[in-house]
Design an enzyme around this catalytic site. Structure first.
Site, short mmCIF file in Angstrom:
data_model
loop_
_atom_site.label_atom_id
_atom_site.label_comp_id
_atom_site.label_asym_id
_atom_site.label_seq_id
_atom_site.Cartn_x
_atom_site.Cartn_y
_atom_site.Cartn_z
NE ARG A 279 1.55 -5.11 11.02
CZ ARG A 279 2.68 -4.91 10.33
NH1 ARG A 279 3.82 -5.37 10.79
NH2 ARG A 279 2.66 -4.22 9.22
NE ARG B 162 7.25 -2.86 6.04
CZ ARG B 162 5.95 -2.74 6.23
NH1 ARG B 162 5.16 -2.50 5.21
NH2 ARG B 162 5.44 -2.89 7.42
NE ARG C 57 5.79 -0.61 10.18
CZ ARG C 57 4.66 -0.64 9.50
NH1 ARG C 57 4.58 -0.01 8.33
NH2 ARG C 57 3.62 -1.29 9.94
CE LYS D 284 -2.32 -0.93 3.79
NZ LYS D 284 -1.97 -2.30 4.22
NE ARG E 220 -4.82 -1.69 9.71
CZ ARG E 220 -3.92 -0.93 9.13
NH1 ARG E 220 -4.22 0.27 8.71
NH2 ARG E 220 -2.71 -1.39 8.95
P1 ATP Z 1 1.70 -1.79 5.66
O1 ATP Z 1 1.88 -0.35 5.96
O2 ATP Z 1 2.95 -2.49 5.38
O3 ATP Z 1 0.69 -2.07 4.61
P2 ATP Z 1 0.09 -2.19 7.95
O4 ATP Z 1 -1.09 -1.86 7.13
O5 ATP Z 1 -0.07 -3.22 8.99
O6 ATP Z 1 1.27 -2.54 7.00
P3 ATP Z 1 0.27 0.49 8.93
O7 ATP Z 1 -0.85 0.89 8.09
O8 ATP Z 1 1.51 1.27 8.84
O9 ATP Z 1 0.72 -1.00 8.73
O10 ATP Z 1 -0.25 0.43 10.43
C1 ATP Z 1 0.59 0.03 11.49
C2 ATP Z 1 -0.23 -0.16 12.75
O11 ATP Z 1 -0.87 1.08 13.08
C3 ATP Z 1 -1.35 -1.17 12.63
O12 ATP Z 1 -0.91 -2.48 12.85
C4 ATP Z 1 -2.31 -0.66 13.73
O13 ATP Z 1 -1.87 -1.02 14.99
C5 ATP Z 1 -2.19 0.84 13.59
N1 ATP Z 1 -3.19 1.40 12.64
C6 ATP Z 1 -2.93 1.98 11.44
N2 ATP Z 1 -4.06 2.37 10.84
C7 ATP Z 1 -5.08 2.03 11.68
C8 ATP Z 1 -6.48 2.16 11.63
N3 ATP Z 1 -7.10 2.71 10.57
N4 ATP Z 1 -7.20 1.69 12.68
C9 ATP Z 1 -6.60 1.14 13.73
N5 ATP Z 1 -5.28 0.97 13.85
C10 ATP Z 1 -4.51 1.41 12.84
MG MG Z 2 1.48 1.36 5.32
#
Ligand code: ATP
Ligand code: MG
Length: 223
Positions: free
Chosen positions: A171, A127, A160, A19, A93
């Site tokens: 996750r 990563r 990370r 993403k 999410r």
């Molecule tokens: P990537 O960025 O590699 O796609 P990811 O989607 O798990 O991985 P991030 O989007 O960076 O990672 O989010 C990291 C963490 O931040 C999540 O595991 C969660 O704990 C928190 N987080 C991020 N966005 C949300 C959200 N919309 N609602 C709740 N928690 C969130």
């Molecule tokens: Mg991300």
């Protein structure tokens, strides 16, 4: 005169599905503002804000941050962007978050990156991230020019805290139970566009072509 309609997009996909990388390319190629919930949270942790300190343990354990906290944070950032086109990455999410967003804005398109879980697990451990900008490198398929350092600023890259194998498993489980229902939410609204594959570089041309088509139909010429 060229009338520019505001374009609002969301990018979805499991953790590590690309993403961040795809969002960077979309915002660079098409000028949408990229807003990443994960980057915002990590910036808060880095700056040791009250919010960041509260959320750090949640994030490190691979759990989602509470819906109300997340929704307020993102919706206020969106309001602050005014009349610009945007691409949301990492939000919504949960169905709760999708409904909160839906109450405030109409989402034009949802890009869904459909990448197998096995591919993801392997990928997350290779990563490297530039924390201040959210730029992502992968030592296998998208390495920095100088190993360990950001291409643009020359700052050191970090891994990370939540990219450990156990946390990645958690996750992915959170994604399955809490985030997959959001795909249904958008599918039923007719805005979901799924792109499948195992590599970002293989999926990207399809997304790029899709955005070209989509955006050219949005920018009308009027007399
Ligand atoms: P990537 O960025 O590699 O796609 P990811 O989607 O798990 O991985 P991030 O989007 O960076 O990672 O989010 C990291 C963490 O931040 C999540 O595991 C969660 O704990 C928190 N987080 C991020 N966005 C949300 C959200 N919309 N609602 C709740 N928690 C969130
Ligand atoms: Mg991300």
């Amino acid at each position: 005169m060229v009338m520019q309609k505001i374009f609002r997009a969301v990018i979805m996909g499991p953790p590590g599905s690309g993403k961040g990388t795809v969002s960077g390319r979309i915002s660079k190629t098409f000028g949408l503002k990229h807003l990443s919930s994960g980057d915002i949270l990590r910036a808060n942790i880095n700056a040791r804000t009250e919010l960041g300190l509260l959320m750090k343990s949640c994030i490190d354990q691979g759990q989602l941050v509470p819906d109300d906290v997340m929704s307020r944070l993102i919706l206020s950032d969106l309001r602050a962007m005014g009349r610009s086109s945007w691409l949301l990455d990492g939000f919504p999410r949960t169905v709760f978050q999708a409904e909160a967003l839906d109450d405030a804005y109409i989402v034009d398109t949802v890009i869904n990156l459909n990448v197998p879980f096995e591919t993801i697990k392997q990928r997350l451990t290779s990563r490297w991230t530039h924390l201040p900008s959210g730029r992502i490198y992968n030592i296998d398929f998208n390495p920095p020019k100088v190993p360990g350092f950001d291409d643009v600023t020359g700052d050191p890259l970090v891994q990370r805290d939540d990219d450990t194998p156990e946390t990645v498993t958690r996750r992915l489980a959170a994604y399955k139970t809490q985030t997959e229902p959001v795909l249904e939410f958008y599918r039923s609204k007719g805005v979901l566009e799924t792109f499948s594959g195992t590599e970002t570089n293989q999926i990207w041309p399809h997304i790029e072509a899709f955005f070209h088509r989509k955006l050219s139909s949005y920018n009308h010429r009027v007399a």
